[in-house]
Design an enzyme around this catalytic site. Structure first.
Site, mmCIF file in Angstrom:
data_model
loop_
_atom_site.group_PDB
_atom_site.id
_atom_site.type_symbol
_atom_site.label_atom_id
_atom_site.label_comp_id
_atom_site.label_asym_id
_atom_site.label_seq_id
_atom_site.Cartn_x
_atom_site.Cartn_y
_atom_site.Cartn_z
ATOM 1 N N ASP A 1 0.848 -1.192 0.000
ATOM 2 C CA ASP A 1 0.000 0.000 0.000
ATOM 3 C C ASP A 1 0.885 1.243 0.000
ATOM 4 O O ASP A 1 1.791 1.369 0.837
ATOM 5 C CB ASP A 1 -0.896 -0.019 1.244
ATOM 6 C CG ASP A 1 -1.977 1.041 1.197
ATOM 7 O OD1 ASP A 1 -2.244 1.577 0.101
ATOM 8 O OD2 ASP A 1 -2.552 1.337 2.253
ATOM 9 N N ASN B 1 -2.073 12.918 -4.127
ATOM 10 C CA ASN B 1 -3.171 13.337 -5.012
ATOM 11 C C ASN B 1 -3.579 14.779 -4.748
ATOM 12 O O ASN B 1 -3.862 15.543 -5.687
ATOM 13 C CB ASN B 1 -4.384 12.422 -4.817
ATOM 14 C CG ASN B 1 -4.304 11.164 -5.651
ATOM 15 O OD1 ASN B 1 -3.619 11.126 -6.666
ATOM 16 N ND2 ASN B 1 -4.996 10.122 -5.220
ATOM 17 N N HIS C 1 -5.386 14.098 -9.177
ATOM 18 C CA HIS C 1 -5.672 12.670 -9.328
ATOM 19 C C HIS C 1 -5.108 12.087 -10.630
ATOM 20 O O HIS C 1 -4.782 10.897 -10.687
ATOM 21 C CB HIS C 1 -7.183 12.431 -9.255
ATOM 22 C CG HIS C 1 -7.740 12.613 -7.876
ATOM 23 N ND1 HIS C 1 -7.710 11.627 -6.925
ATOM 24 C CD2 HIS C 1 -8.319 13.693 -7.283
ATOM 25 C CE1 HIS C 1 -8.255 12.076 -5.815
ATOM 26 N NE2 HIS C 1 -8.630 13.332 -5.997
ATOM 27 N N ASP D 1 -2.943 8.774 -10.764
ATOM 28 C CA ASP D 1 -3.195 7.598 -11.609
ATOM 29 C C ASP D 1 -1.945 7.209 -12.379
ATOM 30 O O ASP D 1 -1.633 6.016 -12.528
ATOM 31 C CB ASP D 1 -4.336 7.892 -12.588
ATOM 32 C CG ASP D 1 -5.701 7.882 -11.924
ATOM 33 O OD1 ASP D 1 -5.797 7.435 -10.766
ATOM 34 O OD2 ASP D 1 -6.676 8.319 -12.563
ATOM 35 N N GLU E 1 -4.758 2.447 -4.130
ATOM 36 C CA GLU E 1 -3.303 2.386 -4.236
ATOM 37 C C GLU E 1 -2.752 1.134 -3.572
ATOM 38 O O GLU E 1 -1.568 1.074 -3.208
ATOM 39 C CB GLU E 1 -2.683 3.629 -3.591
ATOM 40 C CG GLU E 1 -2.842 3.743 -2.093
ATOM 41 C CD GLU E 1 -4.173 4.324 -1.628
ATOM 42 O OE1 GLU E 1 -4.229 4.767 -0.460
ATOM 43 O OE2 GLU E 1 -5.144 4.349 -2.422
#
Length: 292
Positions: free
Chosen positions: A175, A183, A188, A192, A218
């Site tokens: 993680d 972000n 965002h 990504d 994530e």
């Protein structure tokens, strides 16, 4: 019927046979081709003038040869039930191209009452490709191209079934640390891209050693067959080095124990991940490396 009419009728049927866009082939009692049209030549990948006297076995995909060998028995069984034979098979072209065909086979009388076979083959390659694409999409994460949860479950099932003996299996949960802050700072879209770049770098690094899935957001799942915790720990260190933009991740890893389910093993890796994040992140905890 006069001789002339018989000749005309025979010519009419032969013209239909030749012009059909559906693959048609006639084989003798030895399974050797007597007649075949251009559509059949196209699906098996052999020039029509070279087909006579050859068996369709030569053009059959290796994985379907057992089915081909059992064809006579299949036809006998269908005949007893008063049914026609319908099956799907693959043809392998010399260049490696695979064509799928839906075959309908019927017994027809040959010279002297010999048992000949007429095959009608519908090319189903495009349909099979669409189905394969849909199946792949159903098990693949759209953003990263990694397995999704469904694909991950399928992969674990393949690795652990059947279990004739204990399976050596290492699992890990990964993680990203402070991904929300990333972000918030960069947007965002860039977040990504971070996931995409990491996924590509990870797969390039792992090769065939492991299977990796995007578990959600994530978070990623990793499975390595045939290895223990030491190897998984080393692999996680390698992965940590390819995270883009100097970002970090936390991970929990463990191995499948005798008699336990994969879900139990996975839950233990998830708990170890939680502890790694609780202790500040940027670290990987295993069964033997997690502080008590």
């Amino acid at each position: 019927m006069t001789w002339l009419k018989m000749v005309d009728t025979d010519r009419w049927y032969r013209d239909m046979f030749e012009a059909s866009t559906v693959a048609l082939a006639l084989a003798d009692e030895n399974g050797l081709l007597v007649l075949a049209n251009e559509a059949y030549a196209a699906i098996v990948g052999c020039p029509r003038h070279l087909l006579a006297g050859r068996s369709s076995r030569e053009f059959t995909h290796p994985d379907d040869l057992a089915q081909h060998a059992a064809m006579e028995q299949i036809m006998d069984d269908a005949k007893e039930r008063g049914e026609s034979v319908h099956l799907e098979k693959r043809y392998l072209h010399p260049d490696g191209t695979v064509r799928w065909g839906w075959v309908s086979a019927s017994e027809v009388p040959g010279p002297g009452g010999a048992r000949w076979t007429m095959a009608v083959v519908h090319d189903t390659t495009d349909r099979r490709r669409v189905e394969d694409d849909l199946r792949e999409a159903a098990r693949t994460d759209a953003l990263t191209g990694l397995l999704n949860r469904r694909g991950w479950r399928d992969r674990l099932h393949q690795l652990t079934t059947p279990r004739g003996a204990d399976v050596a299996l290492a699992l890990a949960m990964v993680d990203f640390d402070r991904f929300k802050s990333y972000n918030d700072k960069y947007g965002h879209g860039r977040g990504d891209q971070l996931l995409v770049r990491f996924s590509a770098a990870a797969m390039d690094l792992l090769g065939g050693r492991a299977s990796m899935a995007r578990w959600g957001g994530e978070e990623f799942a990793l499975v390595m067959p045939g290895v223990g915790s030491t190897t998984m720990s080393a692999v996680l260190a390698e992965l940590a080095a390819v995270v883009p933009d100097a970002q970090t991740f936390s991970a929990g890893y463990t191995t499948l124990r005798v008699g336990e389910t994969v879900d139990d093993c996975f839950d233990r890796a998830d708990m170890l991940l939680y502890r790694a994040k609780r202790d500040g992140g940027a670290r990987s905890y295993g069964d033997d490396s997690c502080p008590t």
